[in-house]
Structures are given as structure tokens and as C-alpha cells.
Design a protein around this motif. Structure first.
Motif, PDB file in Angstrom:
ATOM      1  N   GLU A   1       0.768  -1.070  -0.260  1.00 42.49           N
ATOM      2  CA  GLU A   1      -0.055   0.096  -0.644  1.00 42.49           C
ATOM      3  C   GLU A   1       0.786   1.006   0.182  1.00 42.49           C
ATOM      4  OE1 GLU A   1      -4.031  -2.949   2.670  1.00 42.49           O
ATOM      5  OE2 GLU A   1      -1.694  -0.965   3.825  1.00 42.49           O
ATOM      6  N   SER A   2       1.998   1.396   0.714  1.00 47.47           N
ATOM      7  CA  SER A   2       3.373   2.798   0.467  1.00 47.47           C
ATOM      8  C   SER A   2       4.082   1.289   0.529  1.00 47.47           C
ATOM      9  CB  SER A   2       2.352   3.130   2.013  1.00 47.47           C
ATOM     10  OG  SER A   2       3.355   2.735   3.029  1.00 47.47           O
ATOM     11  N   THR A   3       5.454   2.345  -0.119  1.00 48.71           N
ATOM     12  CA  THR A   3       6.748   1.954  -0.190  1.00 48.71           C
ATOM     13  C   THR A   3       7.497   2.993   0.408  1.00 48.71           C
ATOM     14  OG1 THR A   3       7.271   4.262  -1.703  1.00 48.71           O
ATOM     15  CG2 THR A   3       6.504   2.361  -2.278  1.00 48.71           C
ATOM     16  N   LEU A   4       8.721   2.303   1.239  1.00 50.90           N
ATOM     17  CA  LEU A   4       9.715   3.111   2.119  1.00 50.90           C
ATOM     18  C   LEU A   4       9.655   4.320   1.350  1.00 50.90           C
ATOM     19  CD1 LEU A   4      12.344   0.358   2.822  1.00 50.90           C
ATOM     20  CD2 LEU A   4      10.646   0.559   4.099  1.00 50.90           C
ATOM     21  N   GLU A   5      10.462   4.892  -0.008  1.00 47.70           N
ATOM     22  CA  GLU A   5      10.400   6.527   0.375  1.00 47.70           C
ATOM     23  C   GLU A   5       9.148   7.379   0.061  1.00 47.70           C
ATOM     24  OE1 GLU A   5      10.615   3.795  -1.844  1.00 47.70           O
ATOM     25  OE2 GLU A   5      12.983   3.791  -2.494  1.00 47.70           O
ATOM     26  N   MET A   6       8.107   6.584   0.319  1.00 47.78           N
ATOM     27  CA  MET A   6       7.002   7.675   0.502  1.00 47.78           C
ATOM     28  C   MET A   6       6.853   7.410   2.145  1.00 47.78           C
ATOM     29  SD  MET A   6       3.979   5.404  -1.387  1.00 47.78           S
ATOM     30  CE  MET A   6       4.485   5.776  -3.426  1.00 47.78           C
ATOM     31  N   GLU A   7       6.994   6.266   3.046  1.00 44.00           N
ATOM     32  CA  GLU A   7       6.686   6.605   4.731  1.00 44.00           C
ATOM     33  C   GLU A   7       8.491   7.318   5.284  1.00 44.00           C
ATOM     34  OE1 GLU A   7       4.636   5.637   6.153  1.00 44.00           O
ATOM     35  OE2 GLU A   7       3.556   4.209   5.104  1.00 44.00           O
ATOM     36  N   PHE A   8       9.139   7.174   4.204  1.00 49.29           N
ATOM     37  CA  PHE A   8      10.459   7.678   5.159  1.00 49.29           C
ATOM     38  C   PHE A   8      11.222   9.005   3.474  1.00 49.29           C
ATOM     39  CE2 PHE A   8       9.519   3.794   7.626  1.00 49.29           C
ATOM     40  CZ  PHE A   8       9.883   4.620   8.831  1.00 49.29           C
ATOM     41  N   PRO A   9      11.006  10.006   3.496  1.00 47.95           N
ATOM     42  CA  PRO A   9      11.302  10.292   2.243  1.00 47.95           C
ATOM     43  C   PRO A   9      12.740  11.201   2.843  1.00 47.95           C
ATOM     44  CG  PRO A   9       8.898  12.057   3.286  1.00 47.95           C
ATOM     45  CD  PRO A   9       9.211  10.260   4.319  1.00 47.95           C
ATOM     46  N   HIS A  10      13.220  11.327   2.217  1.00 51.28           N
ATOM     47  CA  HIS A  10      14.348  12.218   2.547  1.00 51.28           C
ATOM     48  C   HIS A  10      14.660  13.441   2.172  1.00 51.28           C
ATOM     49  CE1 HIS A  10      18.976  12.003   2.780  1.00 51.28           C
ATOM     50  NE2 HIS A  10      18.649  12.664   1.805  1.00 51.28           N
ATOM     51  N   ARG A  11      15.269  14.018   3.315  1.00 51.79           N
ATOM     52  CA  ARG A  11      15.113  15.210   2.818  1.00 51.79           C
ATOM     53  C   ARG A  11      16.841  15.785   2.429  1.00 51.79           C
ATOM     54  NH1 ARG A  11      18.068  20.148   5.272  1.00 51.79           N
ATOM     55  NH2 ARG A  11      16.646  21.801   4.457  1.00 51.79           N
ATOM     56  N   PHE A  12      16.696  15.600   1.298  1.00 57.39           N
ATOM     57  CA  PHE A  12      18.143  15.626   0.078  1.00 57.39           C
ATOM     58  C   PHE A  12      18.726  17.085  -0.038  1.00 57.39           C
ATOM     59  CE2 PHE A  12      15.714  12.784  -2.426  1.00 57.39           C
ATOM     60  CZ  PHE A  12      16.356  11.974  -2.281  1.00 57.39           C
ATOM     61  N   THR A  13      20.363  16.673  -0.066  1.00 58.28           N
ATOM     62  CA  THR A  13      21.482  17.741   0.309  1.00 58.28           C
ATOM     63  C   THR A  13      20.808  19.521  -0.787  1.00 58.28           C
ATOM     64  OG1 THR A  13      22.766  16.279   1.300  1.00 58.28           O
ATOM     65  CG2 THR A  13      23.321  18.533   0.826  1.00 58.28           C
ATOM     66  N   ARG A  14      20.887  19.736   0.480  1.00 62.52           N
ATOM     67  CA  ARG A  14      20.649  21.619  -0.639  1.00 62.52           C
ATOM     68  C   ARG A  14      22.180  22.671  -0.607  1.00 62.52           C
ATOM     69  NH1 ARG A  14      17.611  18.986  -3.063  1.00 62.52           N
ATOM     70  NH2 ARG A  14      15.973  18.916  -2.988  1.00 62.52           N
ATOM     71  N   SER A  15      21.934  22.860  -2.081  1.00 63.52           N
ATOM     72  CA  SER A  15      23.744  24.123  -1.606  1.00 63.52           C
ATOM     73  C   SER A  15      23.444  24.531  -0.220  1.00 63.52           C
ATOM     74  CB  SER A  15      23.599  24.948  -2.828  1.00 63.52           C
ATOM     75  OG  SER A  15      23.981  24.348  -4.179  1.00 63.52           O
TER      76      SER A  15
END
Lengths: 299, 324
Positions: B248-262
Motif C-alpha cells: 500500500e505504501s513504499t519506503l520512499e513514501m513513508e520515509f522521504p529523504h531530505r536531500f542535501t541543498r546548497s
């Protein structure tokens, strides 16, 4: 598999080790690099890894531009030999090129060198990549050696550029530069899969963490196109769908390496006759052909 | 009483066997209604059955779903809970049927229904299921028979859940959900000793760690450090594991990663080279090559020929007392 000579390489950081020394693997008994790990697993196999670890790949001008871009932008990689010619078709440039290869150097034609310098300038101008590559933010050519805990395998990694930048939450920034045909994010996704960069990222993180250089790290790949206007895209592979999966693959490769090294047996693709199935879409397509009317126009 | 029943009608013509089947179905319905009248439900008995069911971990763990929508997570009771409550309540007939499949238009016409045959309360939901699937930003057609079946079954299960909850009393559903949450909090089925909270935390952390999710990810998800997790927090993790297992959900959906920003990157406070105490840090030096001893060289100290230079002769003795 550890010997007293190899113990010296149990945890080591070497600044300025020449490219060819690193490539020839200075660890007695052998160590596993990221490219080696990729060579051990599908679509390659241990036999190919073992063959190439003791041999040099024939030099190819295809990769010389990328190697030169590394050198000019980051100061990393083999020494460049600039050849004042338009191409290698005539005798003298060809001899100069081959002599450069023999001396573990990279030959670059003058117009290629101009192109590489334009690429480096474009990368430094890029608003995202530029600050990451600013002078004084790191050191080129740093080699890491460590022993992987779960498998006891000696590993090695070489950072093009050991950055001294960190994220605000304390993770070291590891930069890896890739020259490419297209830096469009959709194409990069494919390139990461094709070249196994998702395995390289956790390998580089392991290098800095296992030697205690950093507590945690994040890998940023700088992709730059080889054609004007030399566009740059900086990407971070996803920690689960890319890095974690890559870590699992690295673990598998290290286990394969340990097992093959212990037995000194390096298997090929398969040990028995392989059953080959055609893809389901091809089967459906062929079934449609079979079911179609035998010859159009004849009742 | 009845369950998921997906059949593909093959023809519009009414055959002899179809007419026999229609007559049989009508007789069955009449019989079911007659039996229901003769055996009316006892609310207390139904409630008791529901308490027994909801005290079981096997049901509690499957009682709630989670899936992402519009940046948030939608949660609610599952069709598994609905079916079990229908069984507890009794005298309910429910079904999902595929009424018609159109392979040209890539869709199935379906009907989900729940019928309380004692009170004659009936909820019917007719709906069209496109044979299509969302793939990232695109929609692709489903053509394999198995995929169409799975797609119809999933869509049917969701409508069936609504139909069953439509005929059950609201209090019955609410009480069951509370009991399931209590079972998840206790961590064990009714009658069995409760599993200590720390053990359940460790199990959850271990389960997620095997999928690349760290303790810190879980703490971010629950908004609390692990030491402050309550039983309901661990229950929440159990529900997430069920949703992941069910797709029903995926790891990416449950634990969205906060990507590195400049803007997140800054220079190190010090340029020192940190390394663990056992790490050897070196500036690479080319190996020093030992000069070769010529074959005709004779050591002045021991007269050995071609073996070593005299300054490294093993017989050489230096009077260190005369050195400054």
C-alpha cells in the motif's frame, strides 16, 4: 587472509598516492575497490574480475577527455601530456600518444585540452557545483584503505577530491566528478544504473567512516556534459533506493571476493547449462504473429 | 457469509444453466432470510465475538491501512477488519462481483454489496475499474489476466469494505478499532503476557534496519526519540510494516529523504584531518630503492664479495663513546 604486511593497510589514509600505484593495488594479498566490486557481480562475474585485476586495460582515447577533465578541474588522476596536433593519424603524434600510455600518462590533443579547460571553467562558474569546487575546499587524490568488518576483506577507495565541506547536520560531503554525454537528470538515472554509481556511493562512504575520517558522509556526483555549453548537474543518490541497495550489493561483492580469494577459484557466469527464457512481451508478440492471418489478400 | 467472488460473464444470452443458477440463487436467498429470522443475532454475543477477534494480534496487525495522498498519509480500518466484523455481527451476506469485462475499453464493471439479511439493510456499490495503473507521472494499461484480476480484486476489496461498514452499526466499528489499537499497544494476543515495550521497539528497529531505515529515520517519523516512544508509537510502526508488506505504501513514501541543498553545506570549522587512533595517515612517498651491490665489490671490513656495502657490514663495530 590478513598477513603482517597487509596489516599495515588495515586502516590507512594516503595523501598524494599516484594514480597508477593505487590502480595496481598496493595492498599485499589484494584489496577490493568499488570498480572491482562491480566487476564481481552480474552482469560481470568473478572470472572477469580476476582476469582484469592482473592486467591493464588497453588504453582508449575515448576516456582521455574525462580523465583530463578530472586532472584540470580537481588535480586528480594521471599526468597529462598535451600533444600539439589535430589528431593521432600521423606518425609523430601517434608515437607521442603511445609513449604517454606506456608511461602511465594521459595524452590529450591541444584542441581537447582547450575543451577541457572550458569545461573546468564552466564547472567552476556553475552556481551549485562552483562553490563545492572552490579553491581551499579540499585535497585531490586521497586514497583510503580499510578492512570491511563483516567480511574481513581489505578494501580500498580513492577520492578524486576530499572535500572539507560538511552538511549542517555534520555529514562530510564527498564529491565525485563524472563527465558525460547528457547531464539531464533522467539520463543520469540511467547512467547511475549502467555504471553502478549506486555501489560506488556507499563504498566511498565506507572509506571515510571506517578509517574514522568522518562519522557520516553524503556523496554528491557532479555530472558535466562534454559538449558546449558544458552543463553541470549535481545529484545526490537516494539513501534507500540507491545507496542502501548499493550497500547490499557491495556486501554481496565482498563476500564473493572473500570466498573466491580463500579458494582461489574465480567462476565464470554459470557452472551448468543455463535455461534461457524469452521476455514475456516478446512471447506475446510472437504469439500474435502465429495467430495472424497467414497471407494477407488470400482468402 | 460470502466472500470475494470475481467471475467473468461470458455471454449476454441467458442459457438453460444460467436460468437454473438464477433459480438456485433466489432459493438460497430466501433460505438465508428464513434462517436469519429463525436465528436472530444476539448483540451481546456479537460484541463478545468482536472482543475475542480484536484481542488477537493477527487481526489487530491487519486492521489498519496507510497510504500516501496529497502529501499526507490516509489511514483507516482495512477490509480484513470489515470482513471479520461482518462475521462477528452475523447474518450479513457480502460479495464482490465482476459483472462485465470490456477488453476493448480496458475496464471492468463491478459490484460490491453487503446485506444485513435480518434487518434487510443493503448497501450496493456499482463501479467501473479501469485496467490501468499509475506509474510515476504516467498511466499504463494492464493487459495480463493476472494483473487485471489483482487490480479488480484490490478495487473491489476497498468498495466491499465501505459496503460492510455501511451495514454495520457505527459503534460496533469504532469499538473494534479501539480494541485493535489496545491489542497493538499490548503487543500480544489476548490471554498471552504482554510483550515488554523495549522488546517491541528493538524488534521494530531491527525490522526496519534490515531495509535500510535507521533508528534516526524512525525517530523523525514518530517525532520522538526512541526512549520516549509509547506503545501506540510502536503500534504505528507495526501498521507501517503491514502497509509496506501489502504494497500500500513504499519506503520512499513513508520515509522521504531530505536531500542535501546548497544552503545546507558549509566549510568545516577546522581543517584538521580527523582519523581514528588506529588509522595511519601518511603523505605518500615513493619507495626508496636500495642501491645494488656490484658483483665485484669487496667489503673492507669482512672481505665478503658482492654482498653488502661496508657501512652496513654486520661485522662493523662503532665505538659510540667517541661520538659527540
Amino acid at each position: 587472509m590478513a598477513s603482517p604486511e597487509a596489516d599495515e593497510w588495515a586502516s590507512k589514509i594516503s595523501y598524494g598516492m599516484p594514480h597508477d600505484v593505487y590502480l595496481k593495488d598496493p595492498v599485499p594479498g589484494g584489496s577490493l575497490s568499488s570498480s572491482g566490486a562491480r566487476m564481481l557481480l552480474e552482469p560481470n562475474c568473478p572470472a572477469k574480475f580476476h582476469y582484469w585485476r592482473t592486467r591493464r586495460r588497453p588504453p582508449s582515447t575515448e576516456f582521455d577527455l574525462g580523465t583530463a577533465a578530472h586532472k584540470v578541474l580537481l588535480g586528480a588522476g594521471p599526468e597529462l601530456v598535451v600533444i600539439d596536433a589535430d589528431n593521432y593519424r600521423k606518425g609523430a603524434p601517434r608515437v607521442e600518444r603511445d609513449q604517454a600510455y606506456l608511461a602511465d600518462k594521459t595524452p590529450v590533443l591541444q584542441h581537447q585540452m582547450d575543451q577541457v579547460e572550458e569545461m573546468a571553467a564552466a564547472a567552476r562558474r556553475d552556481p551549485v557545483a562552483g562553490p563545492l569546487l572552490a579553491e581551499g575546499t579540499g585535497e585531490p587524490e586521497v586514497s583510503f584503505f580499510w578492512i570491511d568488518g563483516p567480511t574481513g576483506v581489505h578494501c580500498r577507495a580513492r577520492l578524486d577530491y576530499l572535500s572539507s565541506l560538511y552538511t549542517k547536520d555534520g555529514r562530510l560531503i564527498i564529491l565525485d566528478y563524472k563527465s558525460c554525454r547528457s547531464a539531464a537528470p533522467a539520463k543520469i538515472e540511467r547512467a547511475i544504473l549502467d555504471h553502478g554509481y549506486h555501489m560506488q556511493a556507499p563504498h566511498l562512504i565506507d572509506a571515510v567512516v571506517n578509517t574514522g575520517h568522518a562519522e557520516d558522509a553524503v556523496v554528491l556526483f557532479i555530472f558535466q556534459e562534454k559538449e558546449p555549453p558544458y552543463l553541470v548537474t549535481v545529484v545526490e543518490p537516494h539513501p534507500i533506493s540507491a545507496v542502501w541497495v548499493g550497500r547490499e550489493l557491495n556486501d554481496k561483492a565482498r563476500r564473493v571476493f572473500a570466498k573466491c580469494s580463500a579458494a582461489n577459484v574465480w567462476p565464470g557466469y554459470a557452472s551448468d547449462i543455463v535455461e534461457i527464457d524469452l521476455p514475456i512481451w516478446e512471447q506475446q508478440r510472437m504469439q500474435r504473429v502465429v495467430n495472424a492471418h497467414p497471407i494477407r489478400g488470400i482468402a | 457469509m460470502s466472500d470475494l467472488d470475481i467471475s467473468t460473464p461470458s455471454s449476454d444470452r441467458t442459457s438453460q444453466s444460467t436460468r437454473v443458477e438464477q433459480a438456485r440463487a433466489m432459493a438460497e436467498v430466501r433460505a438465508a432470510m428464513a434462517i436469519a429470522m429463525e436465528n436472530p443475532r444476539s448483540t451481546n454475543l456479537a460484541r463478545s465475538r468482536m472482543h475475542d477477534s480484536c484481542a488477537q494480534m493477527s487481526l489487530a496487525e491487519r486492521a489498519f491501512f496507510r497510504f500516501p495522498r496529497s502529501g499526507g498519509m490516509v489511514t483507516g480500518p482495512t477490509v480484513h477488519l470489515a470482513r471479520d466484523l461482518a462475521r462477528c455481527w452475523g447474518n450479513i451476506v457480502h460479495s464482490v462481483k465482476e459483472l462485465y469485462r470490456n477488453d476493448l475499453r480496458l475496464e471492468s464493471e463491478m459490484l460490491a454489496a453487503a446485506w444485513d439479511i435480518e434487518t434487510n439493510t443493503r448497501v450496493e456499490l456499482g463501479f467501473i475499474v479501469p485496467h490501468k495503473r499509475d506509474v510515476k507521472t504516467d498511466v499504463v494499461a494492464i493487459t495480463s489476466m493476472r494483473d487485471i484480476y489483482e487490480n479488480n480484486a484490490n478495487a473491489g476489496a476497498r468498495r466491499l469494505r465501505e459496503a460492510i461498514f455501511g451495514v454495520l452499526p457505527l459503534w460496533f466499528k469504532e469499538e473494534a478499532q479501539e480494541l485493535c489499537r489496545a491489542t497493538l499497544e499490548r503487543g500480544s494476543s489476548g490471554g498471552k503476557p504482554a510483550v515488554p515495550l523495549q522488546v517491541r521497539k528493538d524488534r521494530a528497529i531491527e525490522w526496519f534496519a534490515a531495509k535500510g531505515i535507521t533508528r534516526e529515520h524512525l525517530e523523525d517519523k514518530l517525532g520522538e526519540r526512541e526512549g520516549r516512544w509509547r506503545p501506540i508509537d510502536v503500534a504505528q510502526l507495526v501498521i507501517i510494516t503491514q502497509s509496506l508488506n501489502a504494497g500500500e505504501s513504499t519506503l520512499e513514501m513513508e520515509f522521504p529523504h531530505r536531500f542535501t541543498r546548497s544552503a545546507d553545506i558549509e566549510p568545516a570549522a577546522a581543517t584538521a584531518r580527523p582519523a581514528s587512533v588506529n588509522t595511519k595517515v601518511e603523505q605518500w612517498q615513493p619507495p626508496v630503492e636500495e642501491p645494488q651491490v656490484p658483483a665485484d665489490y669487496v667489503c673492507d671490513v669482512c672481505t665478503a664479495k658482492g654482498q653488502h656495502f661496508q657501512d652496513v657490514c654486520p661485522d662493523l663495530e662503532i665505538d659510540t663513546s667517541k661520538l659527540d
